[in-house]
Motif scaffolding. Structure first.
Motif, PDB file in Angstrom:
ATOM      1  N   THR A  76       0.833  -1.205   0.000  1.00 48.66           N
ATOM      2  CA  THR A  76       0.000   0.000   0.000  1.00 48.66           C
ATOM      3  C   THR A  76       0.865   1.252   0.000  1.00 48.66           C
ATOM      4  OG1 THR A  76      -1.827  -1.116   1.119  1.00 48.66           O
ATOM      5  CG2 THR A  76      -1.769   1.283   1.279  1.00 48.66           C
ATOM      6  N   ALA A  77       1.966   1.225   0.748  1.00 49.66           N
ATOM      7  CA  ALA A  77       2.878   2.368   0.747  1.00 49.66           C
ATOM      8  C   ALA A  77       3.454   2.601  -0.642  1.00 49.66           C
ATOM      9  CB  ALA A  77       4.000   2.143   1.762  1.00 49.66           C
ATOM     10  N   GLU A  78       3.751   1.527  -1.354  1.00 52.58           N
ATOM     11  CA  GLU A  78       4.268   1.660  -2.721  1.00 52.58           C
ATOM     12  C   GLU A  78       3.200   2.213  -3.655  1.00 52.58           C
ATOM     13  OE1 GLU A  78       7.350   1.352  -3.927  1.00 52.58           O
ATOM     14  OE2 GLU A  78       7.883   1.210  -1.801  1.00 52.58           O
ATOM     15  N   LEU A  79       1.950   1.759  -3.484  1.00 53.91           N
ATOM     16  CA  LEU A  79       0.853   2.297  -4.280  1.00 53.91           C
ATOM     17  C   LEU A  79       0.714   3.792  -4.043  1.00 53.91           C
ATOM     18  CD1 LEU A  79      -1.725   1.906  -6.062  1.00 53.91           C
ATOM     19  CD2 LEU A  79      -2.966   1.415  -3.931  1.00 53.91           C
ATOM     20  N   LEU A  80       0.756   4.191  -2.791  1.00 55.96           N
ATOM     21  CA  LEU A  80       0.658   5.613  -2.453  1.00 55.96           C
ATOM     22  C   LEU A  80       1.832   6.408  -3.014  1.00 55.96           C
ATOM     23  CD1 LEU A  80      -0.587   5.338   1.220  1.00 55.96           C
ATOM     24  CD2 LEU A  80      -1.715   6.657  -0.581  1.00 55.96           C
ATOM     25  N   ARG A  81       3.011   5.839  -2.935  1.00 55.87           N
ATOM     26  CA  ARG A  81       4.197   6.535  -3.450  1.00 55.87           C
ATOM     27  C   ARG A  81       4.034   6.831  -4.937  1.00 55.87           C
ATOM     28  NH1 ARG A  81       7.343   3.665  -0.921  1.00 55.87           N
ATOM     29  NH2 ARG A  81       7.657   5.083   0.821  1.00 55.87           N
ATOM     30  N   GLY A  82       3.523   5.863  -5.681  1.00 60.17           N
ATOM     31  CA  GLY A  82       3.325   6.081  -7.109  1.00 60.17           C
ATOM     32  C   GLY A  82       2.289   7.147  -7.394  1.00 60.17           C
TER      33      GLY A  82
END
Length: 294
Positions: A177-183
């Motif tokens: 989820t953190a990676e999704l948000l980062r993108g």
């Protein structure tokens, strides 16, 4: 399905009573972020919360379908004695709030607007990001808020497909989820955004994760505290505040879907860091489109 706009008005709805609960609904878990603020500000008030997890997420659905859900839920909340209805969902607010106020003219309603005006007050760079769902961005209400309050400012829409579903599944704090948000959020940082509106009630549930991704230089704006204050104002203005010598306040949590996650999250949010899950009642969606029986 019968056209929502052709259903009869609900002008005959009984006047709300001060001893009744505050009715709150959302498509799922997100409205708990609003419920938390209501209970913090108005601890003497009883609350009836409905999570329509049987239909989550609302954002991809046609506005007319969401409006139909909202009307059926509102009828159920009022039949259960709710004295005010909080539409704790941005998508449902833009799809249904105006219609609900027309159909239930004696009932006070509070809805969710993306917090554009508070973000304008908070920004230093003049560049604001709005993290919201496609349903909110498609709405005329969102466009009118930007036109009305953001003249001379840059407002950047930031949809993040899949984020609501991950929060509903209990994956809001995961690395993925953190990676999704980062993108989704990195382009905002690159464009000099210093203020981010949390434009879906699900998103404050993972506020810490979002802040870790954005970094401390970006201020997060959550409309839930303002919504709780408006609930308090309307109750006081209508003589509907809970009686000082009344019974102890109650909390009912009801879902049209699987209540396990709702109970776990409510236990954490509403009882400090307790590991005990809250009790959740099941309420199957009526096959005939009638009011929910809460």
């Amino acid at each position: 399905m019968t056209d929502h706009a052709e259903r009869p008005t609900a002008a005959s709805t009984a006047a709300p009573a001060a001893a009744g609960p505050i009715g709150v609904f959302d498509s799922g878990l997100g409205g708990l972020s609003v419920l938390r603020e209501i209970r913090r500000l108005l601890p003497a008030e009883s609350v009836l919360y409905l999570a329509d997890q049987g239909h989550v997420p609302y954002a991809p659905r046609p506005a007319g379908e969401v409006a139909g859900f909202a009307e059926a839920i509102t009828r159920g909340l009022l039949a259960a004695g709710a004295k005010i209805v909080v539409v704790a969902c941005h998508t449902a607010s833009v799809a249904a709030l105006g219609d609900l106020r027309r159909r239930f003219p004696g009932v006070p309603f509070v809805g969710m607007d993306p917090a554009i005006k508070p973000a304008i007050a908070a920004t230093r760079s003049g560049r604001i990001g709005v993290l919201a769902t496609a349903g909110t961005f498609r709405s005329g209400r969102y466009a009118s808020l930007v036109r009305e309050h953001a003249h001379g400012y840059t407002v950047i829409d930031c949809p993040c497909p899949g984020l609501v579903e991950r929060i509903e599944a209990g994956l809001g704090d995961s690395i993925e989820t953190a990676e999704l948000l980062r993108g989704c959020l990195e382009p905002l940082r690159a464009q000099g955004v210093d203020t981010l509106v949390l434009g879906c009630t699900h998103f404050p549930l993972i506020r810490e994760t979002i802040q870790r991704v954005t970094g401390p230089a970006i201020t997060l704006v959550d409309p839930a505290p303002a919504v709780a204050r408006q609930v308090g104002r309307l109750l006081a203005a209508g003589g509907l505040s809970a009686p000082a010598a009344g019974p102890s306040p109650t909390l009912r949590l009801v879902t049209t879907g699987d209540g396990r996650r709702l109970g776990e999250l409510a236990g954490r949010l509403l009882d400090g860091q307790s590991s005990n899950a809250a009790v959740v009642e099941a309420c199957p969606w009526p096959a005939d489109g009638a009011a929910l029986r809460l």
